[in-house]
Design a protein around this motif. Structure first.
Motif, PDB file in Angstrom:
ATOM      1  N   ALA A   1      -4.033 -14.348  46.327  1.00 32.62           N
ATOM      2  CA  ALA A   1      -4.411 -14.195  48.413  1.00 32.62           C
ATOM      3  C   ALA A   1      -4.653 -12.744  48.636  1.00 32.62           C
ATOM      4  O   ALA A   1      -4.189 -12.172  48.739  1.00 32.62           O
ATOM      5  CB  ALA A   1      -2.894 -14.653  49.222  1.00 32.62           C
TER       6      ALA A   1
ATOM      7  N   LYS B   1      -5.528 -11.791  50.948  1.00 34.41           N
ATOM      8  CA  LYS B   1      -5.729 -11.040  52.737  1.00 34.41           C
ATOM      9  C   LYS B   1      -4.312 -10.294  52.374  1.00 34.41           C
ATOM     10  O   LYS B   1      -4.091  -8.755  53.063  1.00 34.41           O
ATOM     11  CB  LYS B   1      -4.893 -11.781  53.963  1.00 34.41           C
TER      12      LYS B   1
ATOM     13  N   ASP C   1      -7.701 -17.443  46.864  1.00 35.92           N
ATOM     14  CA  ASP C   1      -7.341 -17.948  48.017  1.00 35.92           C
ATOM     15  C   ASP C   1      -7.391 -17.153  49.492  1.00 35.92           C
ATOM     16  O   ASP C   1      -7.291 -15.864  49.460  1.00 35.92           O
ATOM     17  CB  ASP C   1      -5.819 -17.604  48.219  1.00 35.92           C
TER      18      ASP C   1
ATOM     19  N   GLY D   1      -7.962 -21.524  51.961  1.00 39.33           N
ATOM     20  CA  GLY D   1      -6.476 -22.030  52.054  1.00 39.33           C
ATOM     21  C   GLY D   1      -5.571 -22.397  53.487  1.00 39.33           C
ATOM     22  O   GLY D   1      -4.309 -22.515  53.138  1.00 39.33           O
TER      23      GLY D   1
ATOM     24  N   ARG E   1      -1.209 -29.055  53.058  1.00 43.52           N
ATOM     25  CA  ARG E   1       0.398 -28.539  53.125  1.00 43.52           C
ATOM     26  C   ARG E   1       1.309 -28.671  53.809  1.00 43.52           C
ATOM     27  O   ARG E   1       1.367 -29.273  54.808  1.00 43.52           O
ATOM     28  CB  ARG E   1      -0.287 -27.007  53.162  1.00 43.52           C
TER      29      ARG E   1
ATOM     30  N   HIS F   1       4.048 -23.043  50.660  1.00 40.81           N
ATOM     31  CA  HIS F   1       4.639 -21.548  50.060  1.00 40.81           C
ATOM     32  C   HIS F   1       6.073 -21.306  50.971  1.00 40.81           C
ATOM     33  O   HIS F   1       6.288 -21.776  52.142  1.00 40.81           O
ATOM     34  CB  HIS F   1       4.018 -20.567  51.180  1.00 40.81           C
TER      35      HIS F   1
ATOM     36  N   SER G   1       7.054 -14.893  52.026  1.00 36.48           N
ATOM     37  CA  SER G   1       7.185 -14.397  51.386  1.00 36.48           C
ATOM     38  C   SER G   1       8.178 -12.772  51.063  1.00 36.48           C
ATOM     39  O   SER G   1       9.488 -13.348  51.851  1.00 36.48           O
ATOM     40  CB  SER G   1       6.340 -13.229  52.004  1.00 36.48           C
TER      41      SER G   1
ATOM     42  N   GLY H   1       1.930 -21.746  45.891  1.00 34.64           N
ATOM     43  CA  GLY H   1       1.745 -21.148  46.670  1.00 34.64           C
ATOM     44  C   GLY H   1       2.002 -19.276  46.714  1.00 34.64           C
ATOM     45  O   GLY H   1       2.612 -19.067  45.211  1.00 34.64           O
ATOM     46  N   GLY H   2       2.219 -18.338  47.231  1.00 34.27           N
ATOM     47  CA  GLY H   2       2.825 -17.147  46.562  1.00 34.27           C
ATOM     48  C   GLY H   2       4.711 -16.871  47.090  1.00 34.27           C
ATOM     49  O   GLY H   2       4.865 -17.796  46.843  1.00 34.27           O
TER      50      GLY H   2
ATOM     51  N   GLU I   1      -0.449 -18.418  43.924  1.00 37.60           N
ATOM     52  CA  GLU I   1      -1.206 -17.765  45.061  1.00 37.60           C
ATOM     53  C   GLU I   1       0.062 -16.370  45.540  1.00 37.60           C
ATOM     54  O   GLU I   1      -0.115 -16.213  46.769  1.00 37.60           O
ATOM     55  CB  GLU I   1      -1.723 -18.484  45.922  1.00 37.60           C
TER      56      GLU I   1
ATOM     57  N   ARG J   1       1.771 -10.410  47.415  1.00 35.26           N
ATOM     58  CA  ARG J   1       2.301  -9.309  47.767  1.00 35.26           C
ATOM     59  C   ARG J   1       2.803  -8.775  46.349  1.00 35.26           C
ATOM     60  O   ARG J   1       2.836  -8.140  45.739  1.00 35.26           O
ATOM     61  CB  ARG J   1       3.455  -9.696  48.550  1.00 35.26           C
TER      62      ARG J   1
HETATM   63  C1  LIG Z   1       0.021 -14.654  52.622  1.00 39.12           C
HETATM   64  C2  LIG Z   1      -0.578 -16.153  51.685  1.00 39.12           C
HETATM   65  C3  LIG Z   1      -0.267 -15.864  50.452  1.00 39.12           C
HETATM   66  C4  LIG Z   1       0.855 -15.388  49.602  1.00 39.12           C
HETATM   67  O1  LIG Z   1       1.909 -15.146  49.881  1.00 39.12           O
HETATM   68  P1  LIG Z   1       2.699 -13.596  49.265  1.00 39.12           P
HETATM   69  O2  LIG Z   1       4.251 -13.819  49.547  1.00 39.12           O
HETATM   70  O3  LIG Z   1       2.204 -12.264  49.828  1.00 39.12           O
HETATM   71  O4  LIG Z   1       2.352 -13.812  47.417  1.00 39.12           O
HETATM   72  C5  LIG Z   1      -0.799 -17.714  49.295  1.00 39.12           C
HETATM   73  N1  LIG Z   1      -0.902 -18.420  49.842  1.00 39.12           N
HETATM   74  C6  LIG Z   1      -1.284 -18.622  51.210  1.00 39.12           C
HETATM   75  C7  LIG Z   1      -1.609 -19.348  51.696  1.00 39.12           C
HETATM   76  C8  LIG Z   1      -0.740 -17.504  51.531  1.00 39.12           C
HETATM   77  O5  LIG Z   1      -0.999 -17.821  53.364  1.00 39.12           O
END
Ligand SMILES: *Cc1c(COP(=O)(O)O)cnc(C)c1O
Length: 377
Positions: A46, A48, A67, A90, A133, A176, A179, A214-215, A253, A256
């Motif tokens: 991910a 971001k 992603d 994503g 999603r 997801h 986080s 997801g993450g 994904e 963190r």
């Molecule tokens: C932010 C995000 C992630 C990453 O999430 P983490 O909790 O940092 O692993 C993964 N997938 C999507 C779609 C996100 O928006």
């Protein structure tokens, strides 16, 4: 985690603070840990969480996919050496012209969570793959993702049927769990939902292939967290439970979990003061706060480990605040933070576990403070 390499860099280079230092060796170890934990899942980092070019380049060279949430992130991943087939757009909230731009760049995998977004993708990226999603409850996450993204599973069925009707390839389901998810079994309910969406579409002759899990994988702050391996085991058991022998392709994904523990912020004490002669608690002001990269201290959600050179001295709880002229710029007050009583103006502090969601959340120049600088070593 303040590695020997980071300490060495700070000692020899003496960079002006505040700044983030990221150790690529830790990122590499994290990548291998994910690959080992879920060997059959494709890893989509991910972007971001931390888009530093050196991090993206390393991950691209290790075989990671990406992603991305915007055209700018897609361009960063391409520049880092990832081909367009390794990129997923994503974000479920996209401008139509950004979908078109991504499609032009060769991206063919898009997230949706509504009929309206499906129409945009169908118009501007004909024939592309889409995944829908679904909402999760976020229970157990220290940084939950609320209801902003995803739709209920029953609606996901309709959205994917609609995508199919509009000539898109209905490819899968994503979710997801929230986080900094500290429960290893948090994926189970969502995988059950995913399976039900698969089954309902199969009844209509549409065969989904992929689950994007997801993450949410945590990084270590003050408390220990389960290993990537423990998450992998629990997730694999849930996949088996819901899908039996007919396992779908899967994606993870991590953001963190990939970079959080690879970074340390060096900051400085600007002021230690009290609000009255008999105030029991000190206020410790740092040269970094909510607008300088520590936005995840919002509601005191993320509690970073802070190290000083005086940690052998007696500790006392204090309020920690940032340097800007905004009263929201307080990091820890409801739940005060123990710091050495000898801590004084000019002391250096190391804020650990800050490799994710810091530089990207730092304001450009609120109050004239520079955005958080980063060194990737
Ligand atoms: C932010 C995000 C992630 C990453 O999430 P983490 O909790 O940092 O692993 C993964 N997938 C999507 C779609 C996100 O928006």
């Amino acid at each position: 985690m303040t590695t020997a390499r980071i300490l060495d860099f700070l000692r020899t280079e003496r960079p002006e603070g505040p700044c983030l230092v990221v150790d690529l060796d830790v990122v590499r170890d994290n990548f291998h840990a994910f690959r080992h934990a879920l060997p059959d899942s494709a890893i989509y980092y991910a972007v971001k969480a931390n888009p530093e070019p050196a991090i993206l380049k390393l991950l691209a060279s290790l075989g990671s996919n990406f992603d991305c949430a915007s055209v700018a992130e897609i361009q960063m991943a391409l520049t880092a050496g990832a081909s367009a087939e390794r990129i997923s757009f994503g974000n479920t909230i996209k401008k139509e012209r950004d979908i078109a731009r991504a499609f032009e760049l060769g991206v063919g995998l898009f997230a949706v969570d509504s009929h309206e977004e499906v129409e945009k993708v169908a118009r501007t990226a004909p024939g592309a793959r889409v995944f829908c999603r679904v909402l999760t409850d976020g229970e157990g996450a220290e940084w939950p993702l609320s209801r902003k993204f995803g739709c209920v599973p029953q609606m996901a069925v309709d959205v994917l049927v609609y995508a199919h009707q509009l000539g898109l390839e209905s490819y899968g389901v994503s979710f997801h769990v929230g986080s900094q998810m500290t429960k290893v079994d948090a994926w189970d309910a969502a995988l059950g939902d995913a399976k039900r969406v698969f089954a309902q579409l199969a009844k209509q002759g549409i065969y989904l292939q992929m689950v994007n899990m997801g993450g949410g994988f945590p990084t270590k702050y003050l408390r220990d967290v389960p290993s990537a391996e423990a998450y992998g085991k629990a997730i694999f058991a849930s996949l088996r439970k819901h899908f039996g022998n007919n396992l779908p392709k899967t994606i993870i994904e991590p953001g963190r979990g990939m970079v959080g523990n690879a970074g340390v912020i060096k900051a400085e004490v600007v002021l230690v003061s009290k609000k009255s002669d008999n105030d029991e608690h000190r206020w410790v002001f740092l040269d970094i706060g909510k607008f300088g990269g520590l936005a995840e201290t919002m509601d005191e959600a993320i509690r970073y480990p802070i190290r000083t050179e005086r940690d052998a001295d007696e500790m006392e709880a204090c309020v920690i605040a940032g340097p800007t002229c905004d009263s929201a710029d307080v990091l820890y007050e409801k739940n005060m933070y123990p710091l050495p009583i000898t801590l004084t103006v000019g002391d250096e502090v190391l804020i650990e576990g800050t490799g994710a969601y810091t530089t990207t959340y730092s304001a450009v120049a609120f109050n004239g403070f520079d955005p958080l600088k980063a060194y990737v070593i």
